[in-house]
Motif scaffolding. Structure first.
Motif, PDB file in Angstrom:
ATOM      1  N   SER A  99       0.810  -1.234   0.000  1.00 19.95           N
ATOM      2  CA  SER A  99       0.000   0.000   0.000  1.00 19.95           C
ATOM      3  C   SER A  99       0.837   1.275   0.000  1.00 19.95           C
ATOM      4  CB  SER A  99      -0.962   0.031   1.202  1.00 19.95           C
ATOM      5  OG  SER A  99      -1.822  -1.082   1.160  1.00 19.95           O
ATOM      6  N   ASN A 119       1.486   8.138  -1.726  1.00 24.99           N
ATOM      7  CA  ASN A 119       0.842   8.054  -3.031  1.00 24.99           C
ATOM      8  C   ASN A 119       1.779   8.560  -4.117  1.00 24.99           C
ATOM      9  OD1 ASN A 119       0.281  11.041  -3.521  1.00 24.99           O
ATOM     10  ND2 ASN A 119      -0.818  10.739  -1.584  1.00 24.99           N
ATOM     11  N   SER A 266      -9.429  12.304 -11.334  1.00 31.27           N
ATOM     12  CA  SER A 266      -9.320  10.992 -10.701  1.00 31.27           C
ATOM     13  C   SER A 266      -8.145  10.948  -9.724  1.00 31.27           C
ATOM     14  CB  SER A 266      -9.140   9.915 -11.781  1.00 31.27           C
ATOM     15  OG  SER A 266      -8.951   8.648 -11.199  1.00 31.27           O
ATOM     16  N   LEU A 267      -6.991  11.498 -10.132  1.00 27.64           N
ATOM     17  CA  LEU A 267      -5.817  11.515  -9.261  1.00 27.64           C
ATOM     18  C   LEU A 267      -6.064  12.337  -8.008  1.00 27.64           C
ATOM     19  CD1 LEU A 267      -2.896  11.929 -11.830  1.00 27.64           C
ATOM     20  CD2 LEU A 267      -3.338   9.952 -10.368  1.00 27.64           C
ATOM     21  N   GLN A 270      -8.368  10.396  -5.656  1.00 31.88           N
ATOM     22  CA  GLN A 270      -7.685   9.249  -5.064  1.00 31.88           C
ATOM     23  C   GLN A 270      -6.611   9.670  -4.065  1.00 31.88           C
ATOM     24  OE1 GLN A 270      -6.838   7.462  -9.068  1.00 31.88           O
ATOM     25  NE2 GLN A 270      -7.319   5.556  -8.014  1.00 31.88           N
ATOM     26  N   ASN A 271      -5.783  10.651  -4.449  1.00 30.18           N
ATOM     27  CA  ASN A 271      -4.595  10.984  -3.667  1.00 30.18           C
ATOM     28  C   ASN A 271      -4.793  12.119  -2.677  1.00 30.18           C
ATOM     29  OD1 ASN A 271      -3.199   9.023  -5.101  1.00 30.18           O
ATOM     30  ND2 ASN A 271      -2.430  10.460  -6.611  1.00 30.18           N
ATOM     31  N   LEU A 274      -9.557  10.932  -0.947  1.00 28.56           N
ATOM     32  CA  LEU A 274      -9.764   9.620  -0.314  1.00 28.56           C
ATOM     33  C   LEU A 274      -8.625   9.214   0.611  1.00 28.56           C
ATOM     34  CD1 LEU A 274     -11.205   7.552  -3.319  1.00 28.56           C
ATOM     35  CD2 LEU A 274     -12.424   8.947  -1.626  1.00 28.56           C
ATOM     36  N   ASP A 275      -7.551   9.991   0.634  1.00 31.80           N
ATOM     37  CA  ASP A 275      -6.376   9.644   1.429  1.00 31.80           C
ATOM     38  C   ASP A 275      -6.551  10.099   2.887  1.00 31.80           C
ATOM     39  OD1 ASP A 275      -3.884   8.685   2.065  1.00 31.80           O
ATOM     40  OD2 ASP A 275      -2.812  10.460   1.341  1.00 31.80           O
ATOM     41  N   TYR A 295     -16.934   8.513 -10.379  1.00 28.63           N
ATOM     42  CA  TYR A 295     -17.150   8.242  -8.961  1.00 28.63           C
ATOM     43  C   TYR A 295     -17.477   6.766  -8.723  1.00 28.63           C
ATOM     44  CZ  TYR A 295     -17.380  13.336  -8.615  1.00 28.63           C
ATOM     45  OH  TYR A 295     -17.094  14.672  -8.669  1.00 28.63           O
ATOM     46  N   LEU A 298     -14.346   4.779  -8.849  1.00 27.94           N
ATOM     47  CA  LEU A 298     -13.490   4.972  -7.684  1.00 27.94           C
ATOM     48  C   LEU A 298     -14.066   4.333  -6.418  1.00 27.94           C
ATOM     49  CD1 LEU A 298     -12.381   8.689  -8.221  1.00 27.94           C
ATOM     50  CD2 LEU A 298     -11.024   6.619  -8.594  1.00 27.94           C
ATOM     51  N   LYS A 316     -15.060   3.977   4.056  1.00 25.88           N
ATOM     52  CA  LYS A 316     -13.734   3.505   4.413  1.00 25.88           C
ATOM     53  C   LYS A 316     -13.847   2.187   5.164  1.00 25.88           C
ATOM     54  CE  LYS A 316     -10.645   6.572   3.133  1.00 25.88           C
ATOM     55  NZ  LYS A 316      -9.383   6.256   2.457  1.00 25.88           N
TER      56      LYS A 316
END
Length: 318
Positions: A99, A119, A266-267, A270-271, A274-275, A295, A298, A316
Motif C-alpha cells: 500500500s 501516493n 481521478s488523481l 484518489q490521492n 480519499l487519502d 465516482y 473509484l 472507508k
C-alpha cells in the motif's frame, strides 16, 4: 525488502557514464553534451551488465528487468525541465509494495536509495522539487517541468530517437494543492455558476437570481476552505472538501477545460480526497455522466437521489 536490497546490490556494480569505442567514459569529458548526442545509443540490460557503465536511461531499463523478474509492480518515468538549450532530464523507476509507493534511485548519486511515499502524486512532486533544485545553477528559474510515464523502449536507439519515443508516451499531470485567498473569490464564483448552469437547465430569471445570491454567499462563506489545484505553477482548478456529520463532503471540484479528460480529477480524488480515514460523500448531477461514472469507478455508491442528482458515499474499511 530483501529483494529490493538484492536489486540495489546489482545496480551498485554499475557506474554512471557511457563508454565510447575506445572504452573511455565520455562523461569525463568537458564537451560531454555534444559528444553524448553523437555517440550515444540505448544499451540493453545485458550489454549494461557486461560494460558496467551506463547513464540513467539504461540503468532504469536494467532496474525494470530486475523488478519484473521479482514480480514487483513497477513503472518508469522521465522528467525534464523545458529549457530549449539543453533539456536537462532524468529517468527513474517507481515500485509499489504494501500500500505504499517507492522511488528507487541509483544513478542520481545525491538521491541514491529507496524513498517511501503514501501516493504517486506526492512522490512525483518530491522528485520534481529535488530535480529543479539539483539544476538551479544550470537553467533559468521558473521554467515548466514535465513528467512522462513510459513503457519499455527499443534498445540500440539514438539519443534523439529516445527523446522522440518519450514524447509519444503518457504525460503525467502531477498536481499540487494550495490555500485559496480572497483573490480567488471571483474565479471560484465563475466556476460554480458555470457548473450549475451546465447541468441545471431551463432556469427562469428568478431561479438564476436565487442561484447568483446562493453562489455569492456560499463561496464567500467557505473561501478559506477551498483549495487551488496547481500544475506547473498555474491554477488549473479548485476543490472544496468540508467536514459534515459522518465524514467529509466533496462539495465541489472544478478543472479548467483544457486540463479535463487527462486523469487529473481521478488523481486528485484518489490521492487527496480519499487519502484519509473518513467516509466521503458527494452530490453529482445525473446528466453529468462522466463524473458519475468516475465516482462509481473509484468506489462511490448511490445512497440517495433526487430528480436531478445522486447523493453518493465512499465508505472507508476501517
Amino acid at each position: 525488502m530483501n529483494n529490493i536490497q538484492k536489486i540495489m546490490d546489482i545496480m551498485n556494480q554499475i557506474e554512471y557514464g557511457f563508454l565510447d569505442d575506445n572504452g573511455n567514459n565520455i562523461c569525463d569529458n568537458i564537451d560531454f553534451e555534444s559528444t553524448f548526442n553523437k555517440v550515444y545509443y540505448l544499451m540493453s540490460p545485458e550489454e549494461l551488465l557486461n560494460k558496467k557503465v551506463g547513464v540513467c536511461w539504461e540503468q532504469v531499463e536494467l532496474e525494470r528487468r530486475l523488478f519484473e523478474e521479482n514480480n514487483i509492480k513497477n513503472e518508469t518515468y522521465f522528467i525534464y525541465i523545458d529549457d530549449k538549450n539543453n533539456l536537462p532530464s532524468h529517468t527513474f523507476l517507481v515500485y509499489y509494495m504494501d500500500s505504499k509507493v517507492y522511488w528507487f534511485e541509483h544513478s542520481w548519486f545525491d538521491e541514491k536509495g529507496v524513498h517511501e511515499y503514501n501516493n504517486l502524486n506526492d512522490l512525483l512532486n518530491d522528485v520534481e522539487i529535488r530535480f529543479i533544485k539539483s539544476r538551479e545553477n544550470e537553467v533559468p528559474k521558473g521554467l515548466d517541468v514535465f513528467i512522462y510515464r513510459y513503457n519499455k523502449p527499443n534498445y540500440n536507439i539514438s539519443c534523439d530517437e529516445f527523446y522522440r519515443y518519450i514524447f509519444t508516451q503518457k504525460k503525467i499531470f502531477n498536481f499540487k494543492i494550495e490555500m485559496t485567498t480572497i483573490h480567488d473569490l471571483e474565479r471560484i464564483k465563475y466556476y460554480k455558476l458555470k457548473t450549475i448552469v451546465e447541468y441545471a437547465k431551463n432556469l427562469s430569471e428568478e431561479e438564476m437570481t436565487k442561484i447568483d445570491n446562493y453562489i455569492c454567499e456560499s463561496v464567500s462563506a467557505f473561501i478559506k476552505e477551498y483549495r487551488n489545484i496547481i500544475y506547473n505553477k498555474k491554477i488549473i482548478g479548485s476543490i472544496l472538501v468540508r467536514k459534515i456529520d459522518g465524514g467529509l463532503l466533496l462539495d465541489e471540484i472544478f478543472i479548467d477545460k483544457e486540463y479535463r479528460n487527462k486523469g487529473i480529477g481521478s488523481l486528485i480524488i484518489q490521492n487527496y480526497v480519499l487519502d484519509n480515514d473518513y467516509n466521503i460523500y458527494l452530490w453529482v448531477y445525473k446528466d453529468n455522466v462522466k463524473a458519475f461514472n468516475l465516482y462509481k469507478r473509484l468506489g462511490f455508491k448511490i445512497k440517495e437521489e433526487t430528480d436531478s442528482r445522486y447523493y453518493m458515499e465512499f465508505q472507508k474499511n476501517l
